[in-house]
Design a protein around this motif. Sequence first.
Motif, short mmCIF file in Angstrom:
data_model
loop_
_atom_site.label_atom_id
_atom_site.label_comp_id
_atom_site.label_asym_id
_atom_site.label_seq_id
_atom_site.Cartn_x
_atom_site.Cartn_y
_atom_site.Cartn_z
N LEU A 1 32.93 -56.40 -22.47
CA LEU A 1 32.30 -55.09 -22.39
C LEU A 1 32.79 -54.22 -23.55
CD1 LEU A 1 30.29 -53.50 -20.65
CD2 LEU A 1 32.24 -52.60 -19.36
N VAL A 2 31.88 -53.84 -24.42
CA VAL A 2 32.23 -53.12 -25.65
C VAL A 2 32.30 -51.62 -25.38
CG1 VAL A 2 31.49 -52.60 -28.00
CG2 VAL A 2 31.15 -54.90 -27.06
N THR A 3 33.42 -51.01 -25.75
CA THR A 3 33.59 -49.56 -25.67
C THR A 3 33.71 -49.00 -27.09
OG1 THR A 3 35.99 -49.82 -25.45
CG2 THR A 3 34.71 -49.67 -23.42
N GLU A 4 33.52 -47.69 -27.22
CA GLU A 4 33.47 -47.07 -28.54
C GLU A 4 34.77 -47.21 -29.32
OE1 GLU A 4 30.23 -45.07 -26.17
OE2 GLU A 4 32.29 -45.73 -25.79
N GLU B 1 30.41 -36.51 -29.23
CA GLU B 1 31.36 -37.47 -29.75
C GLU B 1 30.90 -37.96 -31.13
OE1 GLU B 1 34.16 -38.30 -28.33
OE2 GLU B 1 33.83 -37.25 -26.42
N PRO B 2 31.82 -38.47 -31.95
CA PRO B 2 31.40 -39.02 -33.25
C PRO B 2 30.44 -40.18 -33.11
CG PRO B 2 33.79 -38.71 -33.18
CD PRO B 2 33.29 -38.50 -31.79
N ALA B 3 30.57 -40.96 -32.01
CA ALA B 3 29.70 -42.12 -31.82
C ALA B 3 29.55 -42.41 -30.34
CB ALA B 3 30.25 -43.34 -32.54
N TYR B 4 28.38 -42.95 -30.00
CA TYR B 4 28.09 -43.36 -28.63
C TYR B 4 27.50 -44.76 -28.63
CZ TYR B 4 28.29 -38.36 -27.33
OH TYR B 4 28.67 -37.06 -27.12
N ASN B 5 27.91 -45.58 -27.67
CA ASN B 5 27.22 -46.83 -27.39
C ASN B 5 26.06 -46.56 -26.45
OD1 ASN B 5 29.09 -48.32 -28.85
ND2 ASN B 5 30.28 -48.90 -27.04
N LEU B 6 24.90 -47.09 -26.79
CA LEU B 6 23.75 -47.05 -25.87
C LEU B 6 23.62 -48.45 -25.29
CD1 LEU B 6 21.22 -44.92 -27.97
CD2 LEU B 6 23.01 -44.15 -26.39
N VAL C 1 28.04 -57.21 -24.34
CA VAL C 1 27.36 -56.12 -23.64
C VAL C 1 28.18 -54.85 -23.87
CG1 VAL C 1 26.55 -55.24 -21.42
CG2 VAL C 1 26.46 -57.69 -21.89
N ALA C 2 27.50 -53.74 -24.08
CA ALA C 2 28.19 -52.48 -24.33
C ALA C 2 28.11 -51.56 -23.11
CB ALA C 2 27.59 -51.77 -25.54
N THR C 3 29.16 -50.79 -22.94
CA THR C 3 29.13 -49.74 -21.93
C THR C 3 28.38 -48.53 -22.47
OG1 THR C 3 30.45 -48.23 -20.59
CG2 THR C 3 31.35 -48.84 -22.72
N GLY C 4 27.76 -47.78 -21.59
CA GLY C 4 27.08 -46.56 -22.01
C GLY C 4 27.61 -45.34 -21.29
N GLU C 5 28.86 -45.37 -20.88
CA GLU C 5 29.41 -44.31 -20.03
C GLU C 5 29.46 -42.96 -20.75
OE1 GLU C 5 33.15 -45.68 -18.59
OE2 GLU C 5 32.28 -47.21 -17.27
N LEU C 6 29.93 -42.95 -21.99
CA LEU C 6 30.00 -41.68 -22.72
C LEU C 6 28.61 -41.11 -22.95
CD1 LEU C 6 32.75 -42.21 -25.47
CD2 LEU C 6 32.90 -40.88 -23.35
N ALA C 7 27.66 -41.98 -23.30
CA ALA C 7 26.30 -41.52 -23.52
C ALA C 7 25.66 -41.03 -22.22
CB ALA C 7 25.46 -42.63 -24.14
N ALA C 8 25.98 -41.66 -21.11
CA ALA C 8 25.48 -41.19 -19.82
C ALA C 8 26.02 -39.80 -19.52
CB ALA C 8 25.88 -42.17 -18.72
N ARG C 9 27.25 -39.56 -19.89
CA ARG C 9 27.88 -38.25 -19.65
C ARG C 9 27.24 -37.15 -20.49
NH1 ARG C 9 33.63 -37.69 -22.13
NH2 ARG C 9 32.30 -37.18 -23.93
N ASP C 10 26.96 -37.46 -21.77
CA ASP C 10 26.56 -36.41 -22.72
C ASP C 10 25.08 -36.43 -23.10
OD1 ASP C 10 29.21 -35.71 -22.75
OD2 ASP C 10 29.62 -36.53 -24.74
#
Length: 325
Positions: free
Chosen positions: A128-131, A248-253, A292-301
């Motif tokens: 699971l890929v995080t930023e 954030e500087p970057a987000y995973n979708l 597979v990437a997580t989208g937690e930060l993008a879900a938040r913001d």
Amino acid sequence: MSWLVTGGAGYIGAHVVRALSEAGLQPVVVDDLSSGHASFVPAGVPFAQGSILDRDLLVATMREHGVEGVIHVAGYKYAGVSVTRPLHTYEQNVEGTRVVLQAMADAGADKLVFSSSAAVYGTPDVPLVTEDLPKRPASPYGESKLIGEWLIRDQAVATADGAQPLRHTSLRYFNVVGSGDPSVYDTSPHNLFPIVFEKLIAGETPQINGDDYDTEDGTNVRDYVHVADIAAAHVVAAQRLAAGEGVEPAYNLGSQNGLSVREIMDAMARVTGIDFTPRIGARRPGDPDRIVATGELAARDLDWRNRYTVDDMVRTGWEARRAAS
């Protein structure tokens, strides 16, 4: 005020243009049509045909339409081919991004949403890929996207104390599929969905590259996300930048779960009504079992979420491709 979409006549960019319009923002398109299509640009949207390497064109377009920010989607996006065309890849993606940044500074546009890529991570050794994962791009394409992020970061630092500091974010994603408009579809010769669609239309049998991976069904698992969700996230990012809200500087979708190639093939047969059993070919060298990437930060913001099932992804993509026949 309006937003410039570079690559706005392409598959992803055209969806971003539509999402901007639906949100009440005013899109402007620059595209050289090297892989995009003029027909993908909606009627009434200002369109300048030309390269992002043409700074004068970019500056003139931004000034003419009062552009406040840029959604930079244009680029050479073929990771595999970039290995044999590294100089072209760097010209389009690194020099192109530098020119966009220079044009923004010249025209007074100070907000940027950058279409980056999960290719900046290379082949991670975690499922699971995080930023914050180390960046180890495995192709010139991935390298060029990472350098693009660095250029944007450095320009933001350089302008931080000026009259118009650059505010920005980068969106990283893997496999974009489906369609949010029947007049726009993926025409890439290198992506899984259009490859399978073209095989089915031609009456040929699609192929799975390897079925002995360490996954539930033996085929590798990847992150597939719907293009309409991707476009929506770009628009929310632009809105946050315009409102002066923190990003954030970057987000995973990312999808958080991923889909296997066999699951995609099963959905293709189920949705298209074409009964087929995919051929099994050899593994491609270097293909990992699962990314597979997580989208937690993008879900938040960014109000990021997966609104489409795998059947929805196939159905919308198939309907758009058939509409073009």
